[in-house]
Design a protein around this motif. Structure first.
Motif, PDB file in Angstrom:
ATOM      1  N   VAL A 144     -46.099 -32.202  -2.940  1.00  0.00           N
ATOM      2  CA  VAL A 144     -45.539 -32.845  -1.818  1.00  0.00           C
ATOM      3  C   VAL A 144     -44.382 -31.724  -0.965  1.00  0.00           C
ATOM      4  CG1 VAL A 144     -45.701 -35.311  -2.153  1.00  0.00           C
ATOM      5  CG2 VAL A 144     -43.944 -34.204  -3.186  1.00  0.00           C
ATOM      6  N   LEU A 145     -44.001 -30.847  -1.771  1.00  0.00           N
ATOM      7  CA  LEU A 145     -43.028 -29.985  -1.312  1.00  0.00           C
ATOM      8  C   LEU A 145     -43.576 -28.967  -0.478  1.00  0.00           C
ATOM      9  CD1 LEU A 145     -40.263 -29.382  -3.841  1.00  0.00           C
ATOM     10  CD2 LEU A 145     -40.005 -30.778  -2.143  1.00  0.00           C
ATOM     11  N   LEU A 146     -44.953 -28.311  -0.969  1.00  0.00           N
ATOM     12  CA  LEU A 146     -45.795 -27.516  -0.434  1.00  0.00           C
ATOM     13  C   LEU A 146     -46.233 -28.015   0.874  1.00  0.00           C
ATOM     14  CD1 LEU A 146     -47.621 -25.022  -0.394  1.00  0.00           C
ATOM     15  CD2 LEU A 146     -49.261 -26.255  -1.737  1.00  0.00           C
ATOM     16  N   VAL A 147     -46.980 -29.398   0.957  1.00  0.00           N
ATOM     17  CA  VAL A 147     -47.491 -29.816   2.064  1.00  0.00           C
ATOM     18  C   VAL A 147     -46.260 -30.284   3.134  1.00  0.00           C
ATOM     19  CG1 VAL A 147     -48.985 -31.689   2.907  1.00  0.00           C
ATOM     20  CG2 VAL A 147     -49.588 -30.556   0.719  1.00  0.00           C
ATOM     21  N   GLY A 148     -45.316 -30.803   2.562  1.00  0.00           N
ATOM     22  CA  GLY A 148     -44.310 -31.535   3.370  1.00  0.00           C
ATOM     23  C   GLY A 148     -43.305 -30.378   4.266  1.00  0.00           C
ATOM     24  N   TRP A 149     -43.280 -29.168   3.438  1.00  0.00           N
ATOM     25  CA  TRP A 149     -42.227 -28.315   3.746  1.00  0.00           C
ATOM     26  C   TRP A 149     -42.570 -26.959   4.290  1.00  0.00           C
ATOM     27  CZ3 TRP A 149     -37.401 -29.976   5.280  1.00  0.00           C
ATOM     28  CH2 TRP A 149     -37.129 -31.262   5.059  1.00  0.00           C
ATOM     29  N   ILE A 150     -43.755 -26.552   3.616  1.00  0.00           N
ATOM     30  CA  ILE A 150     -44.283 -25.168   3.903  1.00  0.00           C
ATOM     31  C   ILE A 150     -45.463 -25.166   4.758  1.00  0.00           C
ATOM     32  CG2 ILE A 150     -45.269 -23.058   2.732  1.00  0.00           C
ATOM     33  CD1 ILE A 150     -43.638 -23.676   0.483  1.00  0.00           C
TER      34      ILE A 150
END
Length: 498
Positions: A401-407
């Motif tokens: 979720v950090l990869l998709v949400g923030w990067i």
């Protein structure tokens, strides 16, 4: 990205296979107990909240990633962002470890299916399970001898995994799920109907569904709800990304995610009704409160239920056979999905032939599983499973979720799925992926670490937890980094070696 890829024959085939992967042993022996011990009827509030704020958004994310980038988890991650390929290999390695001990539990179910015809577990099912059947050693450091009936069952499961996956997506996995999943649901309906018509069944159902509203404000109950949804939907294991990569170009992704989540959720309720109906009967027969007969996991399936079947005469034999057949079918649909999630990345990365990869994976997997046919296997299962679930899978989900949400930015996946879906998801999905799901997963992780520090898991010596638990996490991370450093050899994949 135009490489030829296996495809599902129908959308129904994909849905049944995704639901088949999600529907596993946890639905049958974990959900009823988690619901009961976390507020009964009141648990349904955090449970449904978790489905809408983590289960469905994460399914859409994983389906969207697999479909948009047309690859197994490492390939999809690599196409999204080259630096993140390793994040696809970690769940692949974890799935392989899960497979090695999952085959042992299925082997137990195969043996118990045989025992159920004449109830050969005898009058003391507890002593039979631990001493006579498992030949359990006295500590996790004592491996003990080989238990041959368990090894034979493990061999059988690996042969089944190989046979189904060898035949491919359409000819193997889809075909089998079209038969096994409806059969599994049919059997569970029969068990639920009989379970709820037993004397004392209402006692069990009242115990399960009576709301304890005080628990709704307990953060631990919310963590339990998110944990249940997260684990029971096969999220962050590489399965859903891989399965969705075999979908045709025009496929309703959003609707598929909702259907998978609700079908899995419906099956969990069916299992809970069946299990607590039968536990209510047992409490009534023994003249004790339901709380004294409630159990979860291995204890419920292989100790509590055989005791119940003993008390039921002919119906006990019938329900015993149906119950263990149910465990086997639920387990096979999950173990096949794990086998596929482990094999597909190697096919994608190295361009090896599917049949060769499936054969090698199943052979190595069987050799790894041999350790689980020994007297100390239950300890290994318990420790490794706890660490992979509470740390490995939760951290992978958080990083996803950090990869998709923030990067990567959520709108990239959302616009892709909206373009091909009947109903569109709004910006609420972006907020969920960026803020809500990561916050909950971080909280779950912190809770696990605090609990671990306060009282080491299962009362095991720290040395055992490092030997089997933390080392499983370490192997996953290091293995992922090492494999991701290798260049892509698959000639059909031309957009990663530029």
């Amino acid at each position: 990205m135009n490489e030829s890829r296996d495809q599902w024959g129908t959308k129904l085939g994909f849905i049944l296979s995704a639901v088949g992967s999600a529907v596993g042993l946890g639905n049958i022996w974990r959900f009823p107990y988690v619901a009961y011990s976390n507020g009964g009827g009141a648990f349904l509030i955090p449970y449904f909240f978790a489905i809408f704020t983590a289960g469905i958004p994460l399914l859409i994310l994983e389906y969207g990633m697999g479909h948009k980038y047309k690859g197994s988890t490492p390939l999809a991650m690599s196409r999204a962002n080259k630096k993140w390929e390793w994040l696809g290999w970690w769940p692949t390695i974890s799935a392989f470890m899960i497979l090695s001990y999952y085959s042992m539990i299925l082997s137990w179910a195969i043996n118990y299916l045989k025992f159920s015809f004449n109830k050969s577990w005898g009058s003391d099912s507890n002593s039979f399970f631990y001493s006579d059947f498992l030949k359990l050693t006295s500590s996790p450091f004592e491996i003990g001898g080989m238990v041959w009936p368990i090894l034979i069952g493990i061999s059988l499961i690996w042969i089944i995994n190989w046979t189904i996956c060898y035949k491919g997506i359409k000819g193997g996995i889809e075909k089998v799920n079209k038969v096994l999943l409806p059969t599994l649901i049919g059997i569970m309906i029969v068990i639920a109907i009989r379970g709820t018509t037993l004397e004392g069944a209402t006692l069990g159902l009242n115990t399960l569904f009576t709301p304890d509203w005080s628990k709704v404000l307990d953060p631990k109950v919310w963590v339990a709800a998110y944990g249940q949804v997260f684990f029971s939907l096969s999220l962050a294991m590489g399965i859903m990304v891989t399965y969705s990569s075999y979908l045709p170009k025009k496929t309703d992704i959003n609707n598929s995610a909702f259907m998978t989540a609700f079908a899995n959720c419906g099956f969990e309720f069916l299992c809970a009704i069946a299990v607590f109906g039968i536990l209510g009967y047992m409490a009534t027969v023994q003249g004790v409160p339901v709380s004294e007969v409630v159990s979860s996991g291995v204890g419920l399936a292989f100790i509590v239920f055989p005791t119940v079947f003993n008390a039921m005469g002919l119906w006990g034999t019938i329900l015993g056979v149906l119950f263990f057949a149910c465990l086997i079918f639920a387990g096979i649909t999950s173990s096949v999905s794990l086998t596929e999630a482990v094999s597909a990345p190697f096919i994608d990365k190295f361009g090896w032939k599917r049949n060769k990869v499936i054969t090698v994976i199943c052979m190595i997997g069987f050799l790894m599983s041999i350790i689980f046919a020994t007297g100390g296997a239950l300890y290994l299962l318990d420790i490794i499973d706890n660490f992979i679930n509470n740390y490995g899978i939760v951290v992978v989900g958080l990083l996803e979720v950090l990869l998709v949400g923030w990067i990567l930015k959520p709108y990239i996946i959302r616009e892709h799925t909206n373009e091909i879906s009947y109903f569109r998801i709004g910006k609420w999905w972006d907020a969920t992926v960026k803020y809500i799901t990561p916050a909950i997963l971080i909280f779950m992780l912190i809770q696990s670490v605090i609990t671990e520090i306060k009282s080491p898991y299962g009362g095991y010596p720290l040395k055992a937890l490092f030997m089997y638990g933390w080392s499983a996490i370490l192997i996953g991370i290091l293995g992922a980094i090492i494999i991701s450093k290798k260049t892509w050899k698959n000639k059909n994949i031309n957009d990663l070696n530029d």
